[in-house]
Design a protein around this motif. Structure first.
Motif, PDB file in Angstrom:
ATOM      1  N   THR A   2       0.910  -1.281   0.044  1.00 13.02           N
ATOM      2  CA  THR A   2       0.079   0.086   0.131  1.00 13.02           C
ATOM      3  C   THR A   2       0.784   1.362   0.068  1.00 13.02           C
ATOM      4  N   GLN A   4       1.828   4.756   0.658  1.00 14.87           N
ATOM      5  CA  GLN A   4       1.658   6.113   1.837  1.00 14.87           C
ATOM      6  C   GLN A   4       1.586   7.184   1.102  1.00 14.87           C
ATOM      7  N   LEU A   5       0.992   8.307   1.760  1.00  8.69           N
ATOM      8  CA  LEU A   5       0.938   9.617   1.267  1.00  8.69           C
ATOM      9  C   LEU A   5       2.148   9.971   0.980  1.00  8.69           C
ATOM     10  N   PHE A  57      -5.129  10.060  -3.311  1.00  8.64           N
ATOM     11  CA  PHE A  57      -4.533   8.610  -2.559  1.00  8.64           C
ATOM     12  C   PHE A  57      -3.583   8.010  -3.620  1.00  8.64           C
ATOM     13  N   ASN A  59      -3.201   4.963  -4.694  1.00  8.48           N
ATOM     14  CA  ASN A  59      -3.846   3.840  -5.354  1.00  8.48           C
ATOM     15  C   ASN A  59      -5.346   3.638  -5.170  1.00  8.48           C
ATOM     16  N   LYS A  61      -7.175   1.203  -4.271  1.00  9.94           N
ATOM     17  CA  LYS A  61      -7.706   0.569  -3.017  1.00  9.94           C
ATOM     18  C   LYS A  61      -7.783   1.524  -1.971  1.00  9.94           C
ATOM     19  N   GLU A  62      -6.902   2.431  -1.659  1.00  9.61           N
ATOM     20  CA  GLU A  62      -6.951   3.611  -0.862  1.00  9.61           C
ATOM     21  C   GLU A  62      -8.305   4.347  -0.712  1.00  9.61           C
ATOM     22  N   ASP A  65     -10.989   2.375   0.088  1.00  9.33           N
ATOM     23  CA  ASP A  65     -11.283   2.075   1.424  1.00  9.33           C
ATOM     24  C   ASP A  65     -11.887   3.241   2.113  1.00  9.33           C
ATOM     25  N   HIS A  66     -11.705   4.362   1.650  1.00  5.99           N
ATOM     26  CA  HIS A  66     -12.298   5.531   2.068  1.00  5.99           C
ATOM     27  C   HIS A  66     -13.553   5.816   1.725  1.00  5.99           C
TER      28      HIS A  66
END
Length: 353
Positions: A2, A4-5, A57, A59, A61-62, A65-66
């Motif tokens: 994943t 990260q920012l 984000f 990707n 997925k992130e 997820d939000h």
């Protein structure tokens, strides 16, 4: 892995990229719109929101997820350059039988719209579907002749209905006659989708000789130099090296591969060869300055020449010219775009060790 920012550019830069639909940021970030609940690619043509209504984000997925939904305009769930689901069975059939002939009626029988297929090949390969099939057959015939097949045997086994038609198509594609095949070269080319956009890959019988982002500046110049060095033409086709290259690139972008093993063919001057070799010696997760690269080849006066040779590198990522930065730590020029360079360095520094 994943993302990260901290792997992302700053928000001001990303918003400007979103507003200007900057394609060099494809794969670098996704923009989620708070007021609509959707997330988009940087190049989305939907109406642009105010800066305060956007979050970013690394990707899809992130974003999911939000609680954000994928945009129906730009389809952010599809990796740029990825083959669409509706086309995959056709490409798998072609890969299994590169000598196959498929006309418009055959496409309709498969439930495909010939115009749609034609548009996709024109956009992604710069040629029509029929031209692509013809190039594959020529590439396949070249390999057969190199292995000892007769010209006429190769012509008919690759779907050509006449020897004269085969000879004309072969020479138009390669620049030489089939009888000269044993003394000539062809570079097989394909497209490989990545998180940072599609790349064009080229391979000879000895290894990978080309790997560049398709929107790289001066890519035509690089291809022309490669063509002259190897005295070869680039033709769509298959190579035993492409599968391994795709696998290793996938693992690299997942942060799970630090050293590539796919064979390379790297034609160039003696000086370029030295520079490209020391590029491959830079450890994963580290950077060097151009001055340090010049020292590594025992020629401190050649800093500018080293920078030029870096720019002439035709095999991105595998020969990691992105690991060379300015002496002050600045992100200097990169053919694939400075933000791609930053993304690659961030990835490696996050996953090193």
């Amino acid at each position: 892995m994943t993302m990260q920012l901290s792997l992302l550019p700053n928000k001001e830069t990303m918003y400007q990229a979103l507003v200007s639909k900057d394609s060099t940021f494809e794969g670098v970030f996704f923009a989620a719109i708070k007021t609509t609940g959707i997330f988009c690619r940087p190049t989305c043509h939907a109406r642009k929101p105010k800066a305060e209504n956007v979050e970013y984000f690394g990707n899809s997925k992130e974003a999911l997820d939000h609680g954000y939904r994928p945009c129906k305009v730009c389809h952010p769930m599809e990796m740029k350059g990825t083959v669409p689901i509706w086309l995959k069975p056709l490409l798998e059939e072609i890969e299994a039988r590169p000598s196959i002939k498929i006309n418009d009626q055959s496409l309709r029988d498969k439930g495909l719209d010939p115009a749609r297929v034609r548009r996709w090949f024109k956009k992604n390969h710069g040629m029509t579907f029929q031209a692509y099939l013809r190039a594959l057959r020529i590439n396949n015939a070249f390999g057969q002749i190199r292995q000892g097949d007769q010209v006429i045997q190769s012509a008919y086994s690759n779907g050509f209905e006449s020897l004269s038609g085969f000879l004309e198509s072969f020479k138009n594609s390669t620049g030489f006659s089939p009888k000269e095949s044993k003394y000539k070269n062809i570079i097989s080319v394909t497209r490989i989708p990545t998180l940072l956009g599609p790349m064009i890959a080229g391979a000879t019988a000895h290894g990978i000789c080309l790997l560049e982002f398709t929107d790289r500046r001066m890519i035509e110049t690089q291809v022309e130099r490669l063509r002259k060095y190897l005295k070869a033409e680039l033709i769509p086709g298959q190579s035993p090296f492409f599968e391994k290259l795709s696998e290793e690139l996938h693992l690299y972008f997942e942060g799970k591969l630090q050293k590539f093993t796919v064979p390379l063919e790297i034609p160039g001057t003696d000086f370029q060869q030295k520079v490209w070799q020391v590029l491959q010696d830079i450890p994963y997760g580290y950077t060097r300055s151009y001055k340090e690269q010049a020292i590594a080849i025992n020629n401190l006066k050649a800093i500018r020449a080293v920078a030029t040779a870096n720019g002439d590198n035709r095999i991105s990522i595998l020969i990691p010219c992105h690991r060379v930065i300015g002496s002050d730590g600045s992100m200097t020029g990169y053919g694939g775009g400075v933000w791609r360079k930053q993304w690659l360095l961030n990835l490696e520094q996050k996953t090193a060790g």
